[in-house]
Write a protein that holds these residues in place. Structure first.
Motif, PDB file in Angstrom:
ATOM      1  N   GLU A   1       0.817  -1.211   0.000  1.00 10.67           N
ATOM      2  CA  GLU A   1       0.000   0.000   0.000  1.00 10.67           C
ATOM      3  C   GLU A   1       0.854   1.265   0.000  1.00 10.67           C
ATOM      4  O   GLU A   1       0.511   2.259  -0.651  1.00 10.67           O
ATOM      5  CB  GLU A   1      -0.947  -0.001   1.207  1.00 10.67           C
ATOM      6  CG  GLU A   1      -2.081  -1.001   1.085  1.00 10.67           C
ATOM      7  CD  GLU A   1      -2.909  -0.805  -0.179  1.00 10.67           C
ATOM      8  OE1 GLU A   1      -3.177   0.363  -0.565  1.00 10.67           O
ATOM      9  OE2 GLU A   1      -3.271  -1.811  -0.819  1.00 10.67           O
TER      10      GLU A   1
ATOM     11  N   ARG B   1       1.975   1.708  -3.561  1.00 14.85           N
ATOM     12  CA  ARG B   1       0.877   2.197  -4.411  1.00 14.85           C
ATOM     13  C   ARG B   1       0.643   3.692  -4.194  1.00 14.85           C
ATOM     14  O   ARG B   1       0.483   4.462  -5.149  1.00 14.85           O
ATOM     15  CB  ARG B   1      -0.402   1.422  -4.100  1.00 14.85           C
ATOM     16  CG  ARG B   1      -0.417  -0.005  -4.642  1.00 14.85           C
ATOM     17  CD  ARG B   1      -1.676  -0.716  -4.206  1.00 14.85           C
ATOM     18  NE  ARG B   1      -1.749  -2.071  -4.743  1.00 14.85           N
ATOM     19  CZ  ARG B   1      -2.283  -3.104  -4.104  1.00 14.85           C
ATOM     20  NH1 ARG B   1      -2.797  -2.928  -2.878  1.00 14.85           N
ATOM     21  NH2 ARG B   1      -2.316  -4.297  -4.658  1.00 14.85           N
TER      22      ARG B   1
ATOM     23  N   GLU C   1       3.234   0.098 -16.447  1.00 16.66           N
ATOM     24  CA  GLU C   1       1.810  -0.186 -16.323  1.00 16.66           C
ATOM     25  C   GLU C   1       1.573  -1.323 -15.328  1.00 16.66           C
ATOM     26  O   GLU C   1       2.430  -2.177 -15.121  1.00 16.66           O
ATOM     27  CB  GLU C   1       1.225  -0.555 -17.685  1.00 16.66           C
ATOM     28  CG  GLU C   1       1.257   0.583 -18.701  1.00 16.66           C
ATOM     29  CD  GLU C   1       0.600   0.200 -20.012  1.00 16.66           C
ATOM     30  OE1 GLU C   1       0.165  -0.966 -20.124  1.00 16.66           O
ATOM     31  OE2 GLU C   1       0.518   1.054 -20.907  1.00 16.66           O
ATOM     32  N   GLY C   2       0.385  -1.318 -14.732  1.00 11.44           N
ATOM     33  CA  GLY C   2       0.026  -2.408 -13.843  1.00 11.44           C
ATOM     34  C   GLY C   2       0.269  -2.078 -12.382  1.00 11.44           C
ATOM     35  O   GLY C   2       0.721  -0.987 -12.022  1.00 11.44           O
ATOM     36  N   ASP C   3      -0.016  -3.066 -11.544  1.00 10.15           N
ATOM     37  CA  ASP C   3       0.074  -2.909 -10.096  1.00 10.15           C
ATOM     38  C   ASP C   3       1.365  -3.517  -9.578  1.00 10.15           C
ATOM     39  O   ASP C   3       1.946  -4.423 -10.203  1.00 10.15           O
ATOM     40  CB  ASP C   3      -1.132  -3.609  -9.442  1.00 10.15           C
ATOM     41  CG  ASP C   3      -1.165  -3.418  -7.940  1.00 10.15           C
ATOM     42  OD1 ASP C   3      -1.392  -2.282  -7.495  1.00 10.15           O
ATOM     43  OD2 ASP C   3      -0.948  -4.409  -7.211  1.00 10.15           O
ATOM     44  N   VAL C   4       1.814  -3.045  -8.429  1.00  9.17           N
ATOM     45  CA  VAL C   4       3.040  -3.558  -7.833  1.00  9.17           C
ATOM     46  C   VAL C   4       2.985  -5.071  -7.648  1.00  9.17           C
ATOM     47  O   VAL C   4       3.992  -5.769  -7.830  1.00  9.17           O
ATOM     48  CB  VAL C   4       3.337  -2.839  -6.502  1.00  9.17           C
ATOM     49  CG1 VAL C   4       2.171  -2.946  -5.537  1.00  9.17           C
ATOM     50  CG2 VAL C   4       4.596  -3.392  -5.858  1.00  9.17           C
TER      51      VAL C   4
ATOM     52  N   ASP D   1       1.689  -7.266  -9.526  1.00  7.89           N
ATOM     53  CA  ASP D   1       2.005  -7.940 -10.786  1.00  7.89           C
ATOM     54  C   ASP D   1       3.504  -8.156 -10.922  1.00  7.89           C
ATOM     55  O   ASP D   1       3.966  -9.220 -11.352  1.00  7.89           O
ATOM     56  CB  ASP D   1       1.508  -7.116 -11.979  1.00  7.89           C
ATOM     57  CG  ASP D   1       0.003  -6.922 -11.970  1.00  7.89           C
ATOM     58  OD1 ASP D   1      -0.698  -7.777 -11.396  1.00  7.89           O
ATOM     59  OD2 ASP D   1      -0.468  -5.909 -12.538  1.00  7.89           O
TER      60      ASP D   1
END
Length: 394
Positions: A70, A73, A109-112, A114
């Motif tokens: 978190e 992010r 691109e994408g989330d951590v 991933d």
């Protein structure tokens, strides 16, 4: 001849008061700066003001402890929202790791999750990271010279590293003066982290001629600096430890670690302080690894060399070192100076079997000088919990 590669920060500036160069250096690396800083470092406010005086746009984000998913992010969203073109981290290893993660993820691109291997598909490759400047304020992790960012997943009780050679800082600026006000307990724990990284890099199965040269010269100096810092935190000792910490990062980035860091990753995910865990486990790890090497018919000369260095700095007299005495002397030293116990580090005896099983497959454990069983790893924990008093107590 054994081959090797060399990965280091693109540039390093090391020296007392080198922090006064920071704003000038950063001004040439971007116009919109995201400054990540730990709350305890007052100088970060000075740096922010200096960057604004250069006409740069600066946003400041405070970090708090080891970065969680978190935290990453939130920081990535901040960097993207302001259109950051340079990331600067001022703080301990956790803050520097957060900076590395943000520099790579905010342009990808994408989330951590991933990129940590938790996506439905194989982990994607990061885009080229933003320029990143690391300014450490502790002397222990060597994060300013490594290619990974450790990220915590508290709900899974895991710590996972985001790894990419391009995460190495574009500039590592190491000013030992930023460590002058570290409390004694933090100085001890972070110094033990640096020492453990040097020792494990020297002993590991991926050591090479370059890391050998770095570690052989720096391990005894780190031991001496640590002892001096517990007696009198003079500037020279601070400088020696800051140098040892940086070199430990270079060494581990180009070789590997071992079972101590394999265990520390597991125990640390439960809340224990990383440097204290490493220091608490190192003496027993040396003893168990030595016995395992001999049982396997392998030479233990490197461990004996480390043991002799330990005895020379922490031993009780000037007599020749016998096998294991150096490790025992280190244990006495850390006990005398109040390093947290395994129980205090969230590693009670009821958890040893589970922790040993998890550490068996940890990435750091794979570089250990000899393959250990879960029983042998449990023995490291058991020996680390036993009280000893064999140092000069100095």
């Amino acid at each position: 001849m054994q081959g090797f590669t060399l990965l280091t920060p693109a540039r390093t500036i090391f020296g007392r008061d080198s922090r006064f160069q920071a704003a000038d250096e950063i001004a040439g690396m971007g116009q919109r700066i995201l400054l990540l800083r730990s709350g305890s470092v007052a100088w970060a406010d000075v740096l922010a003001a200096d960057l604004v005086a250069w006409g740069l746009e600066v946003e400041v984000l405070q970090s708090a402890g080891e970065p969680t998913v978190e935290d990453v992010r939130r920081s990535v969203a901040k960097a993207r929202g302001m259109g950051a073109d340079c990331i600067v981290a001022v703080g301990g290893g956790a803050t520097v790791d957060l900076g590395k993660a943000v520099s790579g993820l905010c342009v990808s691109e994408g989330d951590v999750l991933d990129y940590l291997g938790f996506g439905a598909s194989p982990a994607p490759v990061l885009q080229d990271p933003l320029p990143f400047v690391a300014i450490p304020t502790t002397a222990g992790t060597g994060a300013e010279a490594t290619r990974n960012a450790v990220i915590s997943l508290p709900d899974r009780q895991l710590k996972i590293s985001l790894r990419d050679p391009r995460l190495l800082p574009d500039l590592a600026l190491v000013d030992p003066a930023l460590t002058d006000d570290l409390p004694k307990g933090l100085t001890l724990a972070t110094g033990l982290d640096a020492l453990t990284q040097l020792v494990e890099s020297y002993l590991c199965n991926r050591a090479n001629p370059l890391t050998d040269a770095l570690c052989r010269d720096t391990i005894p100096a780190a031991m001496t600096a640590l002892r001096q810092l517990m007696e009198d935190p003079a500037p020279e000792a601070r400088e020696a430890m800051a140098r040892a910490s940086y070199i430990s990062g270079v060494a581990l980035a180009n070789s590997g670690l071992g079972v101590v860091h394999g265990l520390a990753a597991v125990i640390g995910s439960r809340g224990g302080a990383h440097g204290a865990i490493c220091g608490r486990l190192l003496p027993a790890a040396l003893t168990v690894n030595r016995a395992a090497l001999i049982d396997n018919g392998q030479p233990a000369d490197r461990i004996d060399q480390v043991d002799a260095w330990l005895w020379a700095v922490f031993g009780t007299d000037d007599a020749p070192c016998h096998a294991g005495q150096g490790a025992e002397a280190l244990r006495g030293f850390i006990d005398h100076h109040g390093l947290a116990s395994l129980e205090d580090l969230h590693c009670g005896a009821d958890l040893w079997s589970e922790i040993a099983q998890s550490a068996l497959t940890a990435s750091s454990t794979k570089a250990n000088p000899v393959a250990l069983s879960d029983t042998q790893i449990t023995e490291i924990l058991a020996q680390s919990a036993s009280p000893r008093n064999t140092s000069r107590n100095g």
